[in-house]
Design a protein around this motif. Structure first.
Motif, short mmCIF file in Angstrom:
data_model
loop_
_atom_site.label_atom_id
_atom_site.label_comp_id
_atom_site.label_asym_id
_atom_site.label_seq_id
_atom_site.Cartn_x
_atom_site.Cartn_y
_atom_site.Cartn_z
N LEU A 56 0.83 -1.20 0.00
CA LEU A 56 0.00 0.00 0.00
C LEU A 56 0.87 1.26 0.00
N MET A 57 1.92 1.25 0.79
CA MET A 57 2.79 2.42 0.88
C MET A 57 3.50 2.69 -0.45
N LEU A 79 -6.46 0.89 -0.11
CA LEU A 79 -6.16 -0.47 0.35
C LEU A 79 -7.24 -1.45 -0.11
N LYS A 80 -8.49 -1.07 0.04
CA LYS A 80 -9.58 -1.95 -0.38
C LYS A 80 -9.55 -2.19 -1.88
N GLU A 81 -9.24 -1.16 -2.65
CA GLU A 81 -9.16 -1.30 -4.11
C GLU A 81 -8.00 -2.21 -4.50
N ILE A 82 -6.84 -2.04 -3.88
CA ILE A 82 -5.68 -2.87 -4.20
C ILE A 82 -5.94 -4.33 -3.81
N LEU A 83 -6.59 -4.53 -2.67
CA LEU A 83 -6.92 -5.89 -2.24
C LEU A 83 -7.90 -6.54 -3.21
N PHE A 99 3.74 -9.28 0.90
CA PHE A 99 3.75 -7.96 0.28
C PHE A 99 2.72 -7.03 0.94
N MET A 100 1.59 -7.61 1.36
CA MET A 100 0.54 -6.82 2.00
C MET A 100 0.79 -6.59 3.49
N GLY A 101 1.81 -7.24 4.04
CA GLY A 101 2.12 -7.06 5.45
C GLY A 101 1.24 -7.88 6.37
N PHE A 142 -7.07 -9.84 -5.50
CA PHE A 142 -7.87 -11.06 -5.37
C PHE A 142 -8.65 -11.42 -6.63
N HIS A 143 -9.03 -10.42 -7.43
CA HIS A 143 -9.96 -10.70 -8.51
C HIS A 143 -9.47 -10.39 -9.92
N LYS A 144 -8.35 -9.69 -10.05
CA LYS A 144 -7.87 -9.35 -11.39
C LYS A 144 -6.47 -9.87 -11.69
N LEU A 145 -5.61 -9.89 -10.68
CA LEU A 145 -4.22 -10.30 -10.91
C LEU A 145 -4.12 -11.79 -11.20
#
Length: 282
Positions: free
Chosen positions: A72-73, A168-172, A250-252, A176-179
């Motif tokens: 996130l950072m 954070l919610k968008e990256i998560l 990576f997400m900590g 989970f759903h696109k990568l």
């Protein structure tokens, strides 16, 4: 499975459909051992996490707490550079330029083992997964658009550029759903780890306060999804690498300890993970 016994006595189609619906509802709301006690309905809710409702809750955190999320950072570092209409010029191959790669790595949020051991040098984005995934996740999110070799914020990105919880919610969600989880490794399976990763979060929240082998979680994961399991050791190693050694690290979310390359990793929740996620009270 839904109980279909005793249905032959129904002469009326409407009554039969009502009985089938009643039994389907009972099944969907009953705990399943293979799902670690979750119901099929709850497993379906985890499948769309972090959207909707379900047994796992994503909490909002303070700015201080959010700093414990390395990926996130790094994402926010790039977003900050695009505020005010500024764009990020990419190389001809669509990557971040070397100067920016070194800037991000120098922040110290994520380290690359090969670079730290002197096996490889910090140069191209494509050679450092910890940097590459930062751009990739941003690029396929709703926060960024790519035009004429430049990255810039979308209207959504501009609106939420300072909202760490939203980012954070968008990256998560994108993770989970696109990568494509198989993109960074040599395993053949596209599905392992990528199928319902929120179930792994659920298991980690339930059992992760104590250090356990990644294979402990792999066993429960493949009990829930036996159809995607291949050769035992292959599947367990694939799940451990993708879920814990890479993406959750990576997400900590986890602390990972590994004696050597071939040994199973031991994992434990981080304080950040426990702050970020809660389980739905029964």
């Amino acid at each position: 499975m839904i109980n279909l016994d005793g249905l032959e006595g129904f002469d009326n189609l409407e009554d039969l459909n009502k009985e089938l619906q009643k039994r389907a509802n009972a099944y969907n709301e009953s705990g399943v051992d293979d799902f670690d006690g979750l119901t099929p309905l709850q497993m379906g809710e985890l499948q769309i996490f972090p959207g909707g409702e379900g047994p796992l809750i994503l909490n909002k955190l303070s700015e201080k707490q959010l700093k414990k999320c390395p990926l996130l950072m790094q994402v926010r570092f790039l977003i900050d550079k695009m505020k005010g209409g500024e764009g990020l010029k990419l190389t001809k191959t669509g990557a971040l330029p070397t100067k920016l790669v070194k800037e991000i790595y120098g922040l110290g949020y994520l380290k690359n083992e090969a670079i730290e051991k002197g096996i490889s040098k910090l140069y191209k984005e494509s050679e450092v997964i910890e940097i590459n995934i930062t751009r990739v996740l941003l690029e396929i999110s709703s926060l960024i658009k790519k035009r004429n070799g430049k990255l810039s914020l979308t209207k959504i990105g501009e609106k939420h550029a300072d909202d760490g919880n939203f980012i954070l919610k968008e990256i998560l969600s994108v993770l989970f759903h696109k990568l494509n989880w198989a993109y960074y490794d040599g395993f053949d399976s596209d599905a392992i780890g990528r199928v319902n990763p929120a179930f792994s979060l659920f298991l980690l929240k339930k059992y992760g306060s104590k250090k356990r082998s990644a294979y402990f979680y792999a066993g429960m994961y493949f009990q829930a999804f036996p159809q995607i399991m291949e050769e035992n050791d292959y599947s367990f190693r694939c799940y451990s690498l993708r879920t814990f050694e890479r993406y959750f690290t990576f997400m900590g979310f986890v602390q990972v300890v590994k004696e050597d390359y071939l040994s199973p990793a031991d994992v434990k929740n981080t304080e950040f993970f426990d702050q970020l996620f809660s389980l739905e009270s029964k």
